[in-house]
Design a protein around this motif. Sequence first.
Motif, PDB file in Angstrom:
ATOM      1  N   LEU A  55      45.223  45.847 176.573  1.00 39.08           N
ATOM      2  CA  LEU A  55      46.557  46.303 176.964  1.00 39.08           C
ATOM      3  C   LEU A  55      47.178  47.154 175.667  1.00 39.08           C
ATOM      4  CD1 LEU A  55      47.120  43.240 178.830  1.00 39.08           C
ATOM      5  CD2 LEU A  55      47.522  45.513 179.738  1.00 39.08           C
ATOM      6  N   PHE A  56      47.029  46.588 174.369  1.00 39.79           N
ATOM      7  CA  PHE A  56      47.633  47.262 173.276  1.00 39.79           C
ATOM      8  C   PHE A  56      47.198  48.717 173.006  1.00 39.79           C
ATOM      9  CE2 PHE A  56      48.467  42.783 171.928  1.00 39.79           C
ATOM     10  CZ  PHE A  56      49.904  42.701 172.221  1.00 39.79           C
ATOM     11  N   GLN A  57      45.797  48.754 173.510  1.00 38.27           N
ATOM     12  CA  GLN A  57      45.452  50.244 173.481  1.00 38.27           C
ATOM     13  C   GLN A  57      46.076  51.119 174.497  1.00 38.27           C
ATOM     14  OE1 GLN A  57      41.005  49.029 173.849  1.00 38.27           O
ATOM     15  NE2 GLN A  57      40.760  49.747 171.630  1.00 38.27           N
ATOM     16  N   SER A  58      46.325  50.578 175.718  1.00 42.13           N
ATOM     17  CA  SER A  58      46.902  51.246 176.682  1.00 42.13           C
ATOM     18  C   SER A  58      48.158  51.612 176.146  1.00 42.13           C
ATOM     19  CB  SER A  58      46.861  50.546 178.056  1.00 42.13           C
ATOM     20  OG  SER A  58      47.639  50.866 179.093  1.00 42.13           O
ATOM     21  N   ALA A  59      48.915  50.828 175.853  1.00 40.14           N
ATOM     22  CA  ALA A  59      50.405  50.989 175.351  1.00 40.14           C
ATOM     23  C   ALA A  59      50.206  52.044 174.065  1.00 40.14           C
ATOM     24  CB  ALA A  59      50.940  49.828 174.515  1.00 40.14           C
ATOM     25  N   VAL A  60      49.312  52.126 173.058  1.00 41.65           N
ATOM     26  CA  VAL A  60      49.407  53.236 172.293  1.00 41.65           C
ATOM     27  C   VAL A  60      48.912  54.451 172.819  1.00 41.65           C
ATOM     28  CG1 VAL A  60      48.075  53.978 170.166  1.00 41.65           C
ATOM     29  CG2 VAL A  60      49.000  51.509 170.256  1.00 41.65           C
ATOM     30  N   GLU A  61      48.182  54.462 173.892  1.00 39.51           N
ATOM     31  CA  GLU A  61      47.895  55.832 174.524  1.00 39.51           C
ATOM     32  C   GLU A  61      49.065  56.299 174.918  1.00 39.51           C
ATOM     33  OE1 GLU A  61      44.472  54.944 177.268  1.00 39.51           O
ATOM     34  OE2 GLU A  61      43.241  54.549 175.417  1.00 39.51           O
ATOM     35  N   LYS A  62      49.986  55.439 175.660  1.00 42.84           N
ATOM     36  CA  LYS A  62      50.960  55.831 176.159  1.00 42.84           C
ATOM     37  C   LYS A  62      52.021  56.385 175.232  1.00 42.84           C
ATOM     38  CE  LYS A  62      54.648  54.637 179.675  1.00 42.84           C
ATOM     39  NZ  LYS A  62      55.339  53.297 180.251  1.00 42.84           N
ATOM     40  N   ASP A  63      52.216  55.649 174.155  1.00 45.29           N
ATOM     41  CA  ASP A  63      52.972  56.307 172.941  1.00 45.29           C
ATOM     42  C   ASP A  63      52.377  56.081 171.528  1.00 45.29           C
ATOM     43  OD1 ASP A  63      54.970  56.695 171.343  1.00 45.29           O
ATOM     44  OD2 ASP A  63      56.443  54.963 171.919  1.00 45.29           O
ATOM     45  N   GLY A  64      51.944  56.866 171.138  1.00 45.84           N
ATOM     46  CA  GLY A  64      51.023  56.979 169.823  1.00 45.84           C
ATOM     47  C   GLY A  64      52.120  56.508 168.811  1.00 45.84           C
ATOM     48  N   ARG A  65      53.246  56.490 168.841  1.00 51.10           N
ATOM     49  CA  ARG A  65      54.265  56.246 167.746  1.00 51.10           C
ATOM     50  C   ARG A  65      54.629  54.808 167.694  1.00 51.10           C
ATOM     51  NH1 ARG A  65      54.912  59.141 163.778  1.00 51.10           N
ATOM     52  NH2 ARG A  65      57.032  58.462 163.325  1.00 51.10           N
ATOM     53  N   ASP A  66      54.225  54.077 168.866  1.00 47.64           N
ATOM     54  CA  ASP A  66      54.469  52.519 169.173  1.00 47.64           C
ATOM     55  C   ASP A  66      54.038  51.838 167.924  1.00 47.64           C
ATOM     56  OD1 ASP A  66      55.250  49.979 170.025  1.00 47.64           O
ATOM     57  OD2 ASP A  66      54.736  50.468 171.919  1.00 47.64           O
ATOM     58  N   TYR A  67      54.563  51.458 166.864  1.00 45.12           N
ATOM     59  CA  TYR A  67      54.277  50.791 165.697  1.00 45.12           C
ATOM     60  C   TYR A  67      54.071  49.513 165.915  1.00 45.12           C
ATOM     61  CZ  TYR A  67      59.195  49.846 164.876  1.00 45.12           C
ATOM     62  OH  TYR A  67      60.351  49.342 164.955  1.00 45.12           O
ATOM     63  N   LYS A  68      54.740  48.860 166.882  1.00 47.35           N
ATOM     64  CA  LYS A  68      54.629  47.384 167.367  1.00 47.35           C
ATOM     65  C   LYS A  68      53.489  47.143 168.137  1.00 47.35           C
ATOM     66  CE  LYS A  68      59.642  46.215 167.126  1.00 47.35           C
ATOM     67  NZ  LYS A  68      60.534  45.869 167.864  1.00 47.35           N
ATOM     68  N   ALA A  69      53.213  47.940 169.037  1.00 47.79           N
ATOM     69  CA  ALA A  69      51.662  48.038 169.702  1.00 47.79           C
ATOM     70  C   ALA A  69      50.637  48.318 168.621  1.00 47.79           C
ATOM     71  CB  ALA A  69      51.593  49.141 170.885  1.00 47.79           C
ATOM     72  N   LEU A  70      50.735  48.982 168.051  1.00 53.13           N
ATOM     73  CA  LEU A  70      49.713  49.261 166.919  1.00 53.13           C
ATOM     74  C   LEU A  70      49.450  48.007 166.053  1.00 53.13           C
ATOM     75  CD1 LEU A  70      50.503  52.852 165.915  1.00 53.13           C
ATOM     76  CD2 LEU A  70      48.238  52.216 166.734  1.00 53.13           C
ATOM     77  N   ASN A  71      50.450  47.406 165.764  1.00 54.45           N
ATOM     78  CA  ASN A  71      50.420  46.244 165.007  1.00 54.45           C
ATOM     79  C   ASN A  71      49.677  45.030 165.528  1.00 54.45           C
ATOM     80  OD1 ASN A  71      51.284  44.254 162.686  1.00 54.45           O
ATOM     81  ND2 ASN A  71      52.460  43.456 164.164  1.00 54.45           N
ATOM     82  N   MET A  72      50.129  44.791 166.788  1.00 54.86           N
ATOM     83  CA  MET A  72      49.416  43.827 167.613  1.00 54.86           C
ATOM     84  C   MET A  72      48.141  44.203 168.058  1.00 54.86           C
ATOM     85  SD  MET A  72      51.323  41.432 167.457  1.00 54.86           S
ATOM     86  CE  MET A  72      50.449  40.320 168.849  1.00 54.86           C
ATOM     87  N   LEU A  73      47.647  45.401 168.275  1.00 57.68           N
ATOM     88  CA  LEU A  73      46.517  45.979 168.482  1.00 57.68           C
ATOM     89  C   LEU A  73      45.414  45.355 167.274  1.00 57.68           C
ATOM     90  CD1 LEU A  73      44.237  47.372 169.864  1.00 57.68           C
ATOM     91  CD2 LEU A  73      45.079  49.745 168.776  1.00 57.68           C
TER      92      LEU A  73
END
Length: 148
Positions: A55-73
């Motif tokens: 799910l976090f990979q999906s969020a990052v694919e949608k917005d590569g600048r989502d630092y919160k999703a990257l952190n949780m990934l």
Amino acid sequence: MKIRPNILALVFVAALPGTAYSAGDPDPPEAPAVSAYEQGREQAKAENWDRAVALFQSAVEKDGRDYKALNMLGYSLRQIGRLADSLAAYDRALSIKPDYAPALEYRGVTLLKSGNRRAALADYRALVRLGSPLAADLKEALDRAAKN
């Protein structure tokens, strides 16, 4: 038979919701979809790490600048032992937002698990400079690692 105006108005108002739905879609509007990031957080809370990673990979694919999703990934990857991938996710989050304290703390813990105490200390010092209360958490992890 004489109907009083108040009763007639009440009957008319009660009929309005049915009239509104019959003029258009008979189903009420759907609630907005929950984001992949929020779903990932729920999976992380439930310790469903593989699902959280996806799910976090999906969020990052949608917005590569989502630092919160990257952190949780990064956090989720660490939980399943993928330390190098975890560090890469934290590094990417911090390249976007260098002062993001949660990523500094989590990366510091991951660096410790990877055997890189010196780099973990650098993250601790960065947290201290930021005045983040997360510095205390990383300090505890550093102290525990020093005893082992």
